[in-house]
Design an enzyme around this catalytic site. Sequence first.
Site, PDB file in Angstrom:
ATOM      1  N   ASP A   1       0.742  -1.140  -0.045  1.00  0.00           N
ATOM      2  CA  ASP A   1       0.121   0.094   0.111  1.00  0.00           C
ATOM      3  C   ASP A   1       0.956   1.176   0.044  1.00  0.00           C
ATOM      4  O   ASP A   1       1.927   1.137   0.146  1.00  0.00           O
ATOM      5  CB  ASP A   1      -0.846   0.026   1.234  1.00  0.00           C
TER       6      ASP A   1
ATOM      7  N   ASN B   1      -8.178  -0.072  13.587  1.00  0.00           N
ATOM      8  CA  ASN B   1      -9.470  -0.438  13.182  1.00  0.00           C
ATOM      9  C   ASN B   1      -9.683  -1.543  12.324  1.00  0.00           C
ATOM     10  O   ASN B   1     -10.701  -1.866  11.780  1.00  0.00           O
ATOM     11  CB  ASN B   1      -9.907   0.880  12.042  1.00  0.00           C
TER      12      ASN B   1
ATOM     13  N   HIS C   1      -7.941  -2.567   9.786  1.00  0.00           N
ATOM     14  CA  HIS C   1      -7.386  -2.705   8.249  1.00  0.00           C
ATOM     15  C   HIS C   1      -6.301  -3.547   7.909  1.00  0.00           C
ATOM     16  O   HIS C   1      -5.542  -3.577   8.895  1.00  0.00           O
ATOM     17  CB  HIS C   1      -7.559  -1.102   7.729  1.00  0.00           C
TER      18      HIS C   1
ATOM     19  N   GLU D   1      -9.784  -0.485   4.152  1.00  0.00           N
ATOM     20  CA  GLU D   1     -10.471  -0.008   5.504  1.00  0.00           C
ATOM     21  C   GLU D   1     -11.752  -0.656   5.741  1.00  0.00           C
ATOM     22  O   GLU D   1     -12.283  -1.351   4.753  1.00  0.00           O
ATOM     23  CB  GLU D   1     -10.810   1.570   5.309  1.00  0.00           C
TER      24      GLU D   1
END
Length: 240
Positions: free
Chosen positions: A67, A136, A138, A143
């Site tokens: 990423d 979170n 991810h 996401e």
Amino acid sequence: MKLLIGRSDKDFAEIGAQYIAKFIRGNPQSLLCLAAGDTPLGMYKRLVELQHQGEVDLNSVYYVGLDEWVGIGYETKGSCMQVMMDGFYGPAQIRPENMRVFNGLAENMEEECAQVEQWVADHGGIGMTLLGIGMNGHVGFNEPYTDPQKSIVLHDLDNVTEQVGKKYFDGKSCPTQGVTIGIRLLSGAKQVCLVASGAKKAPILRKSLMEDPTVAVPASLMQLHEQLTVIMDQEAFRAL
Ligand code: GLP
């Protein structure tokens, strides 16, 4: 699912490095997708040592970046590219022709995504991916509520990611978009390895591994993979 628990930082790094080295020895020519972030850095350092000791040839495989933050490039401290160049590709002396990472500064991001997707296809898909877990849930920049059918995804980043992400940018605000290999390509890997360390990751690790898979927690989707290994330290393990 196989769980491996490191009893110290050194042990955690050793387990991860040995896992990657074993995969490379058994699957030369295959494509690896390795996460940036803080969690795996010790593993990469140890992996480079293993190469120096003649135990693995890190140029016998290919790499694709997992990423990148959109709008920044190698020269910005905190970019995934810089983290990986300094923490792995550079010290490991990976040949440029063996790797393809996202260029967060690409003028045409759609074209950039298409080229990365093509690189993955040209190398027979992902052989192994090593993924950190965001606070979170991810993986990469997939996401919460990401579309699991997508191969490459351009995402507006979640508030949690923007807040946590400041740690890579000396406390300053981070970019608001990210580009990532999507769940579809990650799930297609021959082997998936999730890594998590520290007490702060314990609750999200628990959700990711012990609750039903859901797009609300993208890391939990990896439970569906038949060859999933999870490497954690004792603090992260505590909540399981
Ligand atoms: C970051 C990155 C991921 C990374 C994850 C966990 O935002 N986009 O590639 O794996 O979140 O990072 P860390 O290991 O620093 O906790």
